[in-house]
Design an enzyme around this catalytic site. Structure first.
Site, PDB file in Angstrom:
ATOM      1  N   ASP A 113       0.829  -1.210   0.000  1.00 52.07           N
ATOM      2  CA  ASP A 113       0.000   0.000   0.000  1.00 52.07           C
ATOM      3  C   ASP A 113       0.861   1.255   0.000  1.00 52.07           C
ATOM      4  O   ASP A 113       0.429   2.313  -0.455  1.00 52.07           O
ATOM      5  CB  ASP A 113      -0.948   0.002   1.201  1.00 52.07           C
ATOM      6  CG  ASP A 113      -2.038  -1.026   0.977  1.00 52.07           C
ATOM      7  OD1 ASP A 113      -1.790  -2.221   1.236  1.00 52.07           O
ATOM      8  OD2 ASP A 113      -3.109  -0.639   0.490  1.00 52.07           O
TER       9      ASP A 113
HETATM   10  C1  LIG Z   1      -2.310  -4.600  -5.500  1.00 47.71           C
HETATM   11  S1  LIG Z   1      -3.092  -4.413  -4.024  1.00 47.71           S
HETATM   12  C2  LIG Z   1      -1.827  -4.124  -2.802  1.00 47.71           C
HETATM   13  C3  LIG Z   1      -2.371  -3.863  -1.467  1.00 47.71           C
HETATM   14  O1  LIG Z   1      -3.321  -2.832  -1.549  1.00 47.71           O
HETATM   15  C4  LIG Z   1      -2.997  -5.133  -0.862  1.00 47.71           C
HETATM   16  O2  LIG Z   1      -1.986  -6.040  -0.588  1.00 47.71           O
HETATM   17  C5  LIG Z   1      -3.708  -4.755   0.395  1.00 47.71           C
HETATM   18  O3  LIG Z   1      -3.122  -4.636   1.440  1.00 47.71           O
HETATM   19  C6  LIG Z   1      -5.135  -4.431   0.240  1.00 47.71           C
HETATM   20  O4  LIG Z   1      -5.743  -4.026   1.434  1.00 47.71           O
HETATM   21  P1  LIG Z   1      -7.284  -3.656   1.410  1.00 47.71           P
HETATM   22  O5  LIG Z   1      -7.569  -3.303   2.844  1.00 47.71           O
HETATM   23  O6  LIG Z   1      -8.021  -4.853   0.934  1.00 47.71           O
HETATM   24  O7  LIG Z   1      -7.442  -2.464   0.481  1.00 47.71           O
END
Ligand SMILES: CSC[C@@H](O)[C@@H](O)C(=O)COP(=O)(O)O
Length: 353
Positions: A241
């Site tokens: 993220d």
């Molecule tokens: C290509 S998506 C990468 C990250 O966003 C993913 O690993 C993640 O942590 C997603 O978290 P989320 O809470 O489902 O948005």
């Protein structure tokens, strides 16, 4: 077949409601920036790149309908500010907002409102193609890097959360690496964690793997260390993220413990992310704001209570993996870098945040 989380035709946007997967496939209309804000906040759409793309496309939909009138720049600024506040940890929406605002301000010097709207819409529409192209490069670089380190014909990968077509414009990042290995005929199996509390692994990654014929085995998060010891895992590959200047990486909670377990077992640990997920303005992971989500995500599943009533809950959605544990490298669309090489590799290629 590639699953579509985002359906966009000029002036109309639909998202696959990921809260209903895998049991129901329901596309919902996003008609406004506020619709997108709510879909992002409630996690109908999630995953760092998909959040940014849906947010910006919702703006394109409103601009196509003439939003902003004679002052589209103010409308664009306020909309982007609102969208960026929906989820704080992933950097992609903030980066897109910064770049788009700069673009809109420049365009406004020489274009009238109608022309400005058109050029901002084209900029946003290009995001879809850019993201898929970047993900294919990530998949290719990652697969080659992993294969170059092993004498075996086929490899076994462990991944976390969902980083596939549903989290991006298509193809995926960490799951894109898995997809590329599978396409090369070199993937023996991917182990995907359930990813408590929101279960992106069991609901979404497993769904993508089954839909696309990728050999996959689901494990609970608490089985990860055992799986590393017993199942001959070649590499752990996760998404991100936010990757900061020293390589520290925020990703779905549980990533940090996977990195510790991988180090213990001598398994290379990779982060796969586009450069749009990198943030050189922060020096270390201590500076990353971690989103804390509602207690109900832990205390119930689909509205059914599973915890003792009255218990206190801490529900951080992400954790930070220190760069020392990212032993395989950071796989980007520009190549694979050690955390210590990232800053030099990206300087001059990213806009300042
Ligand atoms: C290509 S998506 C990468 C990250 O966003 C993913 O690993 C993640 O942590 C997603 O978290 P989320 O809470 O489902 O948005």
């Amino acid at each position: 077949m590639t699953l579509e989380a985002i359906r966009y035709r000029s002036g109309s946007l639909q998202i696959l409601n990921q809260l209903l997967l895998p049991h129901q496939t329901v596309y919902e209309d996003i008609r406004s920036v506020q619709d997108a804000y709510e879909a992002i906040k409630s996690m109908k759409v999630r995953g760092a790149p998909a959040i940014a793309i849906v947010g910006c496309l919702s703006l394109a939909v409103e601009l196509r309908a003439g939003a902003g009138g004679d002052d589209p720049v103010t409308f664009i600024r306020e909309s982007l500010c609102h969208l960026t506040s929906a989820r704080p940890t992933a950097v992609n929406m903030g980066r897109a907002a910064r770049e788009l605002m700069e673009f809109a301000e420049n365009e406004s010097m020489e274009k009238n409102s109608e022309q400005l709207r058109e050029s901002v819409i084209s900029w946003i529409e290009d995001m879809l193609e850019r993201d898929v192209n970047d993900n294919k490069k990530i998949g290719n670089y990652g697969a080659q890097h992993i294969l170059s380190g092993v004498p075996r014909d086929s490899v076994t990968i462990l991944t976390h959360c969902n980083t596939g077509s549903l989290a991006t414009a298509g193809y995926g990042t960490a799951l894109g690496v898995v997809r590329s290995l599978h396409a090369l005929g070199r993937l023996k199996r991917v182990y995907c964690t359930e990813t408590r509390p929101y279960n992106q692994g069991s609901r979404l990654t497993a769904y993508e793997a089954v839909a696309e014929g990728i050999p996959a085995t689901l494990i609970t998060d608490s089985m990860a260390a055992l799986t590393m010891r017993e199942m001959d895992i070649t590499a752990v590959v996760v998404g991100a993220d936010r990757v900061v200047a020293n390589g520290d990486t925020a990703n779905k909670v549980g990533t940090y413990q996977l990195a510790i377990a991988a180090k213990h077992h001598g398994i290379p640990f990779y982060v796969a992310a586009p450069s749009t997920s990198c943030d050189l303005s922060l020096e270390s992971g201590r500076d990353i704001i971690i989103e804390v989500r509602p207690a109900e995500e832990l205390t119930s599943i689909n509205g059914v209570p599973i915890a003792a009533p009255g218990v206190e809950v801490w529900n951080p959605a992400f954790d930070v993996t220190p760069h020392q544990l990212i032993t395989g490298g950071i796989i980007t669309e520009l190549g694979v870098f050690l955390p210590s090489e990232l800053q030099a590799a990206l300087t001059g290629r990213l806009t300042a945040l």
